[in-house]
Design a protein around this motif. Structure first.
Motif, PDB file in Angstrom:
ATOM      1  N   THR A  94      -4.987  -5.459   5.422  1.00  0.00           N
ATOM      2  CA  THR A  94      -4.186  -4.493   6.164  1.00  0.00           C
ATOM      3  C   THR A  94      -3.017  -3.994   5.327  1.00  0.00           C
ATOM      4  O   THR A  94      -2.634  -2.847   5.441  1.00  0.00           O
ATOM      5  N   VAL A  98      -1.896  -0.061   4.779  1.00  0.00           N
ATOM      6  CA  VAL A  98      -0.542   0.365   5.120  1.00  0.00           C
ATOM      7  C   VAL A  98       0.160   0.920   3.880  1.00  0.00           C
ATOM      8  O   VAL A  98       0.918   1.886   3.955  1.00  0.00           O
ATOM      9  N   ALA A 101      -0.685   4.515   3.326  1.00  0.00           N
ATOM     10  CA  ALA A 101      -0.021   5.394   4.288  1.00  0.00           C
ATOM     11  C   ALA A 101       1.445   5.599   3.911  1.00  0.00           C
ATOM     12  O   ALA A 101       1.952   6.729   3.925  1.00  0.00           O
ATOM     13  N   VAL A 105       3.865   8.973   2.684  1.00  0.00           N
ATOM     14  CA  VAL A 105       5.202   9.370   3.136  1.00  0.00           C
ATOM     15  C   VAL A 105       6.145   9.511   1.945  1.00  0.00           C
ATOM     16  O   VAL A 105       6.926  10.468   1.852  1.00  0.00           O
TER      17      VAL A 105
ATOM     18  N   THR B  67      -3.032  -6.683  13.913  1.00  0.00           N
ATOM     19  CA  THR B  67      -3.754  -5.516  13.408  1.00  0.00           C
ATOM     20  C   THR B  67      -3.453  -4.278  14.233  1.00  0.00           C
ATOM     21  O   THR B  67      -3.423  -3.172  13.703  1.00  0.00           O
ATOM     22  N   GLU B  70      -0.419  -2.877  12.815  1.00  0.00           N
ATOM     23  CA  GLU B  70      -0.696  -2.252  11.519  1.00  0.00           C
ATOM     24  C   GLU B  70      -1.262  -0.847  11.721  1.00  0.00           C
ATOM     25  O   GLU B  70      -0.879   0.096  11.022  1.00  0.00           O
ATOM     26  N   VAL B  73       1.469   1.414  12.565  1.00  0.00           N
ATOM     27  CA  VAL B  73       2.255   1.778  11.377  1.00  0.00           C
ATOM     28  C   VAL B  73       1.583   2.920  10.625  1.00  0.00           C
ATOM     29  O   VAL B  73       2.240   3.891  10.211  1.00  0.00           O
ATOM     30  N   ILE B  74       0.253   2.839  10.479  1.00  0.00           N
ATOM     31  CA  ILE B  74      -0.464   3.909   9.777  1.00  0.00           C
ATOM     32  C   ILE B  74      -0.319   5.229  10.533  1.00  0.00           C
ATOM     33  O   ILE B  74      -0.062   6.286   9.953  1.00  0.00           O
ATOM     34  N   ALA B  77       3.011   6.675   9.976  1.00  0.00           N
ATOM     35  CA  ALA B  77       3.143   7.275   8.645  1.00  0.00           C
ATOM     36  C   ALA B  77       2.543   8.669   8.625  1.00  0.00           C
ATOM     37  O   ALA B  77       3.115   9.590   8.024  1.00  0.00           O
ATOM     38  N   ALA B  80       4.948  10.935  10.391  1.00  0.00           N
ATOM     39  CA  ALA B  80       6.150  11.145   9.575  1.00  0.00           C
ATOM     40  C   ALA B  80       5.884  12.156   8.480  1.00  0.00           C
ATOM     41  O   ALA B  80       6.752  12.970   8.146  1.00  0.00           O
ATOM     42  N   VAL B 258      -5.571   9.799   9.737  1.00  0.00           N
ATOM     43  CA  VAL B 258      -4.343   9.757   8.933  1.00  0.00           C
ATOM     44  C   VAL B 258      -4.628  10.138   7.488  1.00  0.00           C
ATOM     45  O   VAL B 258      -3.849  10.869   6.860  1.00  0.00           O
TER      46      VAL B 258
END
Lengths: 137, 276, 81
Positions: A94, A98, A101, A105, B67, B70, B73-74, B77, B80, B258
């Motif tokens: 994970t 992340v 991603a 940004v 998870t 997580e 979070v993706i 992003a 954002a 994403v």
């Protein structure tokens, strides 16, 4: 000498992880270019992943995918010694996704900075902002 | 400043080297990391969830709450990136470039000029025009379906082989990125618009969290898939396996959205018109 | 584990990392970073972390290189340090 070499081989992953971590921190500290700083951040992050995968490794063990048991040996219990530790793999899997991603940004921020300042060198941007404050006063 | 940084680096590196000497050596089965929690996972995953791939069962079942965040979070992003870069109105007057296909003449139409109709004679091109390349376009056209089928296989077969929602979602997103690279960004956005992409990001997170809430509706804990046994008409252990599959599909959709969103915004600088 | 192969890959990881940080051309830095990610993917496949290797091959060597190249395309290519 005969004792030093096996010792280094048994710890080589940890030494390389420290070298990579220092390389990433060097990129973050020393490089003036924002793109290089982002590459440094990514190298720092992969060094942490290398550390986590290294502590999960086991000698004489196989992949953490269990063999499907047939009917005749259904009573054979699964030994944890025979399989590599899967827990660090989950955490790092994970973390990698992340990371990409957040990389997006960070690159978006760099593009935004380039639109405003026409450069992505840190010292030039600091110089420009200093000039702007002098003009305002 | 430079010398201070170097001194800091070398002292930190030296300290870490000193600490690394005491680490357990490589591949030690009795190291602290592999002797407390992970034996439980390896030995009980078959009887708890009937999923042979231990990584998948830990990822989506034992540590499913982790998870889920997580995935959020993706998603954050991706959102954002839109907020940072997306521009809806261009301040510069926009001029369009068209190419007359039979003669190969390029037309540049300033703002307010008459735009040719959609027909076979004119095609709209980027300001940096890349000539039509038969090899690249044909290869992309042939390879993309196989990539997408492989991505679905990776998502669906994550129980028995390496793979799962994250990898499959990234491969699915990469197929769209390949389409945008091989043809052009405008065509890719016409196929897979921004609205659908953002909707897919949200849908993936919704599927994940919704599965958890569905478990609560069936009077069990959040993300405890064994409560869904009556819904799937199976025993609780197989129900956990099905729950993992649903969650992986949600993760795959969110990650795919994403990845496409990040590429659209970064390649076009937020304008969503001309890309790489 | 065959430690000779792993040692070679580890050395190449460090070399690609140094190359990505020190080169003056940002586009080649992006490509070198992709090579770095691919070497890490090989390393994890050797160490038995197949899921992580799969993720790294698709994410690190695939998508993140594309993102870097598109960011370089949108900004500038050369740098002073």
């Amino acid at each position: 000498m005969h004792e030093v070499l096996p010792f280094i081989i048994s710890k080589i992953n940890y030494f390389i992880y420290i070298i990579l971590m220092m390389l990433g921190m060097y990129g973050i500290f020393m490089k003036k270019n924002y793109m290089k700083k982002i590459i440094g951040l990514n190298i720092l992050q992969t060094s942490i992943i290398l550390f986590f995968i290294s502590i999960g490794a086991k000698n004489n063990a196989t992949l953490p995918i269990l063999e499907l048991q047939n009917d005749h040996d259904a009573n054979v219990a699964i030994q944890a010694v025979n399989y590599i530790n899967p827990l660090p793999h989950v955490l790092m899997l994970t973390a990698i996704v992340v990371a990409v991603a957040t990389l997006g940004v960070a690159l978006a921020m760099v593009i935004k900075i380039y639109k405003d300042y026409k450069t992505i060198e840190e010292d030039k941007i600091l110089f420009q902002t200093a000039e702007d404050t002098i003009e305002n006063e | 400043m430079k010398i201070t940084g170097l001194i800091l680096l070398f002292s930190l590196g030296g300290l870490l080297f000193y600490g690394a000497i005491d680490f357990p050596s490589w591949g030690d089965p009795n190291s602290p990391a592999s002797s407390h929690l992970s034996p439980y996972y390896i030995e009980h995953t078959m009887e708890d969830t009937s999923v042979p791939n231990v990584v998948t069962s830990i990822l989506a079942d034992y540590r499913g709450y982790d998870t889920m965040f997580e995935t959020i979070v993706i998603f954050t992003a991706g959102i954002a990136c839109i907020f940072l870069l997306r521009t809806f109105k261009s301040s510069i007057p926009e001029s369009r470039m068209y190419r007359h296909i039979p003669t190969g003449i390029t037309l540049r139409i300033e703002k307010g000029g008459k735009v040719p109709d959609h027909s076979d004679h004119f095609e709209r091109i980027d300001s940096v025009w890349i000539p039509y390349d038969l090899v690249i376009r044909t290869t992309c056209r042939m390879v993309i379906p196989f990539i997408q089928v492989f991505a679905f296989y990776v998502i669906a077969h994550g129980h028995y082989s390496p793979g799962g929602g994250f990898q499959g979602g990234v491969i699915l997103g990469a197929s769209f990125v390949l389409f945008a690279l091989g043809f052009n960004l405008r065509l890719a956005i016409r196929q897979m618009s921004e609205k659908i992409t953002v909707f897919m990001c949200a849908l993936g997170v919704f599927i994940y969290a919704g599965t958890g809430i569905l478990c609560m509706v069936f009077k069990s804990n959040f993300l405890d898939y064994s409560a869904l046994a009556s819904l799937f008409a199976t025993d609780p252990i197989t129900a956990r396996s099905y729950g993992i599959l649903i969650v992986e599909i949600g993760v795959g959709i969110a990650v795919m959205g994403v990845m496409i969103l990040l590429y659209y915004n970064l390649a076009s600088g937020g304008k969503h018109k001309e890309g790489l | 584990m065959i430690w000779q192969i792993e040692l070679i890959i580890l050395v190449m990881v460090v070399l690609f990392g140094i190359g990505a940080l020190t080169t003056k051309d940002l586009l080649s830095a992006a490509i070198l970073f992709g090579a770095y990610s691919f070497m890490l993917c090989l390393l994890w496949a050797i160490m038995g972390a197949v899921d992580v290797a799969f993720t790294e091959a698709s994410v690190g060597a695939g998508i993140s290189t594309v993102l870097f190249v598109s960011a370089v395309y949108r900004t500038t290519r050369s740098t002073d340090n």
